[in-house]
Design a protein around this motif. Sequence first.
Motif, PDB file in Angstrom:
ATOM      1  N   THR A 121      12.642   7.105 -13.532  1.00  0.00           N
ATOM      2  CA  THR A 121      13.306   8.386 -13.784  1.00  0.00           C
ATOM      3  C   THR A 121      12.518   9.532 -13.160  1.00  0.00           C
ATOM      4  O   THR A 121      13.089  10.560 -12.799  1.00  0.00           O
ATOM      5  CB  THR A 121      13.438   8.623 -15.296  1.00  0.00           C
ATOM      6  N   MET A 122      11.206   9.335 -13.027  1.00  0.00           N
ATOM      7  CA  MET A 122      10.375  10.391 -12.431  1.00  0.00           C
ATOM      8  C   MET A 122      10.738  10.612 -10.963  1.00  0.00           C
ATOM      9  O   MET A 122      10.668  11.728 -10.460  1.00  0.00           O
ATOM     10  CB  MET A 122       8.883  10.041 -12.570  1.00  0.00           C
ATOM     11  N   ASP A 123      11.130   9.532 -10.273  1.00  0.00           N
ATOM     12  CA  ASP A 123      11.577   9.671  -8.880  1.00  0.00           C
ATOM     13  C   ASP A 123      12.827  10.554  -8.817  1.00  0.00           C
ATOM     14  O   ASP A 123      12.986  11.384  -7.922  1.00  0.00           O
ATOM     15  CB  ASP A 123      11.929   8.304  -8.269  1.00  0.00           C
ATOM     16  N   ALA A 124      13.723  10.347  -9.782  1.00  0.00           N
ATOM     17  CA  ALA A 124      14.964  11.137  -9.804  1.00  0.00           C
ATOM     18  C   ALA A 124      14.641  12.614 -10.050  1.00  0.00           C
ATOM     19  O   ALA A 124      15.225  13.508  -9.426  1.00  0.00           O
ATOM     20  CB  ALA A 124      15.908  10.600 -10.879  1.00  0.00           C
ATOM     21  N   LEU A 125      13.687  12.857 -10.958  1.00  0.00           N
ATOM     22  CA  LEU A 125      13.292  14.255 -11.209  1.00  0.00           C
ATOM     23  C   LEU A 125      12.696  14.891  -9.957  1.00  0.00           C
ATOM     24  O   LEU A 125      12.954  16.053  -9.647  1.00  0.00           O
ATOM     25  CB  LEU A 125      12.237  14.295 -12.325  1.00  0.00           C
ATOM     26  N   LYS A 126      11.912  14.106  -9.239  1.00  0.00           N
ATOM     27  CA  LYS A 126      11.289  14.639  -8.016  1.00  0.00           C
ATOM     28  C   LYS A 126      12.364  15.018  -7.001  1.00  0.00           C
ATOM     29  O   LYS A 126      12.271  16.063  -6.340  1.00  0.00           O
ATOM     30  CB  LYS A 126      10.334  13.593  -7.424  1.00  0.00           C
ATOM     31  N   ILE A 127      13.375  14.171  -6.909  1.00  0.00           N
ATOM     32  CA  ILE A 127      14.471  14.472  -5.970  1.00  0.00           C
ATOM     33  C   ILE A 127      15.157  15.778  -6.389  1.00  0.00           C
ATOM     34  O   ILE A 127      15.514  16.607  -5.548  1.00  0.00           O
ATOM     35  CB  ILE A 127      15.459  13.287  -5.908  1.00  0.00           C
ATOM     36  N   ALA A 128      15.312  15.972  -7.692  1.00  0.00           N
ATOM     37  CA  ALA A 128      15.925  17.220  -8.175  1.00  0.00           C
ATOM     38  C   ALA A 128      15.050  18.424  -7.821  1.00  0.00           C
ATOM     39  O   ALA A 128      15.548  19.464  -7.384  1.00  0.00           O
ATOM     40  CB  ALA A 128      16.149  17.142  -9.682  1.00  0.00           C
ATOM     41  N   ARG A 129      13.746  18.272  -7.992  1.00  0.00           N
ATOM     42  CA  ARG A 129      12.830  19.382  -7.652  1.00  0.00           C
ATOM     43  C   ARG A 129      12.882  19.691  -6.156  1.00  0.00           C
ATOM     44  O   ARG A 129      12.853  20.854  -5.753  1.00  0.00           O
ATOM     45  CB  ARG A 129      11.383  18.977  -7.995  1.00  0.00           C
TER      46      ARG A 129
ATOM     47  N   GLU B 194       8.059   3.777  -1.314  1.00  0.00           N
ATOM     48  CA  GLU B 194       8.622   4.232  -2.582  1.00  0.00           C
ATOM     49  C   GLU B 194       7.628   5.027  -3.419  1.00  0.00           C
ATOM     50  O   GLU B 194       7.835   5.229  -4.602  1.00  0.00           O
ATOM     51  CB  GLU B 194       9.102   3.012  -3.380  1.00  0.00           C
ATOM     52  N   ASN B 195       6.518   5.409  -2.779  1.00  0.00           N
ATOM     53  CA  ASN B 195       5.495   6.171  -3.496  1.00  0.00           C
ATOM     54  C   ASN B 195       5.019   5.457  -4.762  1.00  0.00           C
ATOM     55  O   ASN B 195       4.789   6.075  -5.793  1.00  0.00           O
ATOM     56  CB  ASN B 195       6.008   7.565  -3.860  1.00  0.00           C
ATOM     57  N   LEU B 196       4.951   4.154  -4.671  1.00  0.00           N
ATOM     58  CA  LEU B 196       4.444   3.404  -5.811  1.00  0.00           C
ATOM     59  C   LEU B 196       2.930   3.395  -5.729  1.00  0.00           C
ATOM     60  O   LEU B 196       2.363   3.236  -4.665  1.00  0.00           O
ATOM     61  CB  LEU B 196       4.964   1.965  -5.765  1.00  0.00           C
ATOM     62  N   GLU B 197       2.307   3.571  -6.842  1.00  0.00           N
ATOM     63  CA  GLU B 197       0.848   3.605  -6.824  1.00  0.00           C
ATOM     64  C   GLU B 197       0.308   2.363  -7.510  1.00  0.00           C
ATOM     65  O   GLU B 197       0.662   2.064  -8.633  1.00  0.00           O
ATOM     66  CB  GLU B 197       0.350   4.871  -7.521  1.00  0.00           C
ATOM     67  N   PHE B 198      -0.542   1.632  -6.798  1.00  0.00           N
ATOM     68  CA  PHE B 198      -1.195   0.478  -7.388  1.00  0.00           C
ATOM     69  C   PHE B 198      -2.680   0.789  -7.520  1.00  0.00           C
ATOM     70  O   PHE B 198      -3.211   1.635  -6.810  1.00  0.00           O
ATOM     71  CB  PHE B 198      -1.004  -0.759  -6.505  1.00  0.00           C
ATOM     72  N   GLU B 199      -3.327   0.069  -8.411  1.00  0.00           N
ATOM     73  CA  GLU B 199      -4.749   0.333  -8.624  1.00  0.00           C
ATOM     74  C   GLU B 199      -5.565   0.047  -7.379  1.00  0.00           C
ATOM     75  O   GLU B 199      -6.515   0.740  -7.065  1.00  0.00           O
ATOM     76  CB  GLU B 199      -5.263  -0.514  -9.795  1.00  0.00           C
ATOM     77  N   THR B 200      -5.211  -1.009  -6.658  1.00  0.00           N
ATOM     78  CA  THR B 200      -5.908  -1.294  -5.409  1.00  0.00           C
ATOM     79  C   THR B 200      -4.912  -1.106  -4.279  1.00  0.00           C
ATOM     80  O   THR B 200      -3.723  -1.340  -4.453  1.00  0.00           O
ATOM     81  CB  THR B 200      -6.400  -2.751  -5.371  1.00  0.00           C
ATOM     82  N   GLU B 201      -5.434  -0.655  -3.128  1.00  0.00           N
ATOM     83  CA  GLU B 201      -4.522  -0.449  -2.013  1.00  0.00           C
ATOM     84  C   GLU B 201      -4.276  -1.784  -1.313  1.00  0.00           C
ATOM     85  O   GLU B 201      -5.219  -2.454  -0.897  1.00  0.00           O
ATOM     86  CB  GLU B 201      -5.089   0.565  -1.027  1.00  0.00           C
ATOM     87  N   ILE B 202      -3.031  -2.145  -1.218  1.00  0.00           N
ATOM     88  CA  ILE B 202      -2.665  -3.397  -0.569  1.00  0.00           C
ATOM     89  C   ILE B 202      -2.464  -3.112   0.918  1.00  0.00           C
ATOM     90  O   ILE B 202      -1.719  -2.205   1.286  1.00  0.00           O
ATOM     91  CB  ILE B 202      -1.403  -3.990  -1.221  1.00  0.00           C
ATOM     92  N   VAL B 203      -3.159  -3.881   1.748  1.00  0.00           N
ATOM     93  CA  VAL B 203      -3.175  -3.621   3.186  1.00  0.00           C
ATOM     94  C   VAL B 203      -2.319  -4.651   3.898  1.00  0.00           C
ATOM     95  O   VAL B 203      -2.366  -5.846   3.578  1.00  0.00           O
ATOM     96  CB  VAL B 203      -4.640  -3.681   3.694  1.00  0.00           C
ATOM     97  N   SER B 204      -1.554  -4.185   4.877  1.00  0.00           N
ATOM     98  CA  SER B 204      -0.709  -5.084   5.668  1.00  0.00           C
ATOM     99  C   SER B 204      -1.569  -6.135   6.383  1.00  0.00           C
ATOM    100  O   SER B 204      -2.712  -5.869   6.753  1.00  0.00           O
ATOM    101  CB  SER B 204       0.069  -4.271   6.700  1.00  0.00           C
ATOM    102  N   ASP B 205      -0.985  -7.297   6.606  1.00  0.00           N
ATOM    103  CA  ASP B 205      -1.701  -8.354   7.341  1.00  0.00           C
ATOM    104  C   ASP B 205      -1.370  -8.323   8.831  1.00  0.00           C
ATOM    105  O   ASP B 205      -1.692  -9.261   9.560  1.00  0.00           O
ATOM    106  CB  ASP B 205      -1.350  -9.730   6.751  1.00  0.00           C
ATOM    107  N   SER B 206      -0.756  -7.217   9.292  1.00  0.00           N
ATOM    108  CA  SER B 206      -0.320  -7.119  10.691  1.00  0.00           C
ATOM    109  C   SER B 206      -1.434  -7.529  11.660  1.00  0.00           C
ATOM    110  O   SER B 206      -2.518  -6.946  11.652  1.00  0.00           O
ATOM    111  CB  SER B 206       0.126  -5.674  10.961  1.00  0.00           C
TER     112      SER B 206
END
Lengths: 384, 345
Positions: A121-129, B194-206
Motif C-alpha cells: 500500500t505504501m507504493d500506492a501512496l507514493k504514486i499518489a504523492r 520495485e524499490n524493494l529493500e532487502f537486508e543484503t544487496e543481491i548482485v546480478s550474476d551477469s
Amino acid sequence: MKYADEFRDRDLAKSIALGIRQEAHPGRTYNLMEFCGGHTHAIFRYGVKDLMPENVRFVHGPGCPVCVLPVRRLDDAVEIAERHGVILCTYGDMMRVPGTKQRSLIRAKADGADIRMVYSTMDALKIARDNPGRQVVFFAIGFETTTPPTAVAIKQARKEGLSNFSVFCNHVLTPSAIGHILASPEVRDLGTVRIDGFLGPSHVSSVIGSEPYEFFAEEFGKPVVIAGFEPLDVMQSTLMLIRQINEGRHHVENEYTRVVTREGNLKAQDLVSKVFELRQSFEWRGLGKVPYSALKIRKDFAEFDAEKRFEVSEKVSREVKSCECPAILRGVKKPTDCKLFGTVCTPDNPMGSCMVSSEGACAAYWTYGRYRDKARSPRREVAA
Amino acid sequence: MNVAPSDLGRRTGTVDMVHGGGGRAMTELIRDLFQRHLSNPILDQGHDAALLEASSGRLVVSTDGHVISPLFFPGGDIGSLSVHGTLNDVAMAGARPLCLTAGFILEEGFPLADLERIVMSMAAAASEAGVPVATGDTKVVEKGKGDGVFITTTGLGVVPDGVEISVTRAKPGQAILLSGSIGDHGVAILSKRENLEFETEIVSDSNALHTLVADMIEAVPDIAVLRDPTRGGLAATLNELARAAGVGMHLDESAIPVKGDVAAACELLGLDPLHVANEGKLVCLCEQADADRLLSVMRAHPLGRDAAIIGRVTDDEARLVEMETEIGGLRVVDWLSGEQLPRIC
C-alpha cells in the motif's frame, strides 16, 4: 533461510508421514479442507500429497483472495480505471483475473488504462504523492492479512492530506466464509462434500488469533488446526487433525504457535476496527452473498472511499459459461472435473480466477500435478 | 570520465534528435563516445561493415535485443548485459566468440552521462571477455517512444572441429549439470525495479561464460547440450530441452544451489527461484561417465565454483520435468505462465 529450512527437513517429513500412516484408520477416509490457498500451494509445491496415504484427502477451499472476488467487483475496478482516468494500483495476482468477456486489468492496461502493479500500500501512496494532479485508487483485496496495511495507508493519506488517494475496498473475512461453507446445503443436507476437519489459515490467524474459529468448531462439530505454510506445518497439522477425528474431538488447535496466539494481534485489530466496519452482505465467487463477510470503509474516512468518489454503471457482469470455479471454491468439484481445465483454460489463458493465482486450486493442479492424476501414480511408500 | 556537453557540441547534456540525424552531431557522438570507448583495430577501420579474417571451423551467429528496466542494477547495467548475453548465446553452441556488433536506439532526452556510463561498461565487459565490438549503429527516437536506451548486439563465433553441441543429442541417462546458484540476476533486477529493500544487496550474476565453456569442452569434448537459463529461469530452459529432445528430466531440489538471500527474497515475494532469470549460469547435459570430471573442471573455474549435478535425463514420454522436493515429495516443474506475479499474502 535457516528458519524455513527447519520446516522442510526430509527426515522429519518421513517421520511425520509415517505417523500419519499409523494413525489414519484404513477403514475410513479423512477429507480435510485447507481453507487457504497458501496451503494448497504448499501441498502441490512440495509434493505433500505423495507422502499421504490414499485415505487422507485434501479438499481445496475458497481461501485465495483473488479467486473469491466476484467478476462484478473486477469489472467495477476496470471501469473506474477507464472511465474516470485514474491510476489504479493493484497487487500482482489481480492483473490477469478475467472479468466479463475475459477482460482483465492487464488487457485494460494494454488498451491504455493507467494500471500499475504494486507490492504494498505504501507504493500506492507514493504514486499518489508523485502524481498530485491525478486520482490514484488502490484496488484493495485480501483476507485479514492484508487489511491492516490498507488501514495504515488510509490513515497515512489523511495525515498527509492526500486528497487524490482512495481505496476500492474488497477485504473479506475468513471465519464467516468457513461458517458459510459448513452451513451450505452441499455440506449440511446433501452430503456431497464431506469435510472432516479444517487446516485453518495461518497468516490470517496471526492477525485475528485462533479464537474466532472456536464457535463453529463447536457448532458444526468439525476440528480446526491452525497450520503454518511450510510443508512440515501442513503435515504436522494433518496429523493433529487425524488424531482429533479419531478421538471424536472437535477443538481448535494451534500448530502455528511460533506466530499465532489465541487473541491475535490486538494492535492490528484495533487499527482495522477504526478504519473499517462490517458490510451487511458481500458477494463471494462460489459462495454467493455471505452476510457480514466483508469490510467497508467507515464514514469517518469516507473521503478515501473510491466507491463513494467514483460512480460505476449498473452493467451486468458475466462469468464464462461452463467455468466450474464456483463449485471448485466450495470444494464440491476438483479442478480436473471442469471441462475447461487444461483445454481452453490454462494459466496462459485463464477463463476463471482459480487458474490465475498460484494459490488457486486450478493453477496449482495445472502447474504441479496436471498429468499425474491421469497418466501415472508416482505415489510412493514412505520408508520407516 | 564524464562527457562534457561541449565535447559533443550539445548544450543540454542529453540525447536529442540531431544525434540521429546523420549530420555532424551524429558523427561527433559516434566519434567522441562510442568509438572513444569501444576502440579496437576492427572498429577503428571506420567502415559501416567490419572486415574480418575468415577462419576455419563452423561459424555461429546470434543476436539479442536488450530492453531492461532499470538500466543500472547491482552487478551490472544494460551495457555489460548486452555483451554478456550475446557472448553466452554464442558460447552455448560451443563456439569461441570472434566479435560483437552493437545497435543503439536512444530516446530523445536521455542523459549523455548515463549513455557514456553504459558504453564504458560495455567496453569493459568486451575487453574483459577479449571480444571486440566490431561495428555498430545508432538511432534516436522521439521522447516517449523509447525507454532510455535499447541495445541490440550480435555475436559471431567459431565452433571448433569435433564439437557437436545440440539439443538433439539429449538422451535418457545423461547427467544434468548446473554451473552455480540460480535466481541472482532476476532478484537483483526486481529489487531495484520495485524499490524493494532487502537486508543484503543481491548482485546480478551477469557474466560471459565462454572461457568456462572452453575449459569444459577441453576436458569433455563430447558434451551433448549447453544452455544458459535466462528469462523463464532454469524451469523454462529444462522444459524447452525436454520438449525439443523428446525426453524427460528428473531433478533433485536439494542439489540445486540457491543463495540464502535469493531464497529469502523469493519466499518473501512468493516467487519460485526455478522461474527467476539468470545471466551468468549454464546448464549442461553429458554422459554420466563424464559428469564427475566435468564437474571438477567447472568448479575449478571462477564462474563454476558452485557447480552441481542436479539431476538426470529420463525417457518420460510425457516430456515432463519432475523434481524430488526437499521433503521427498515429487512435483512437476512447469514453464512459467506469463510473467511471474507475486502472491498477495
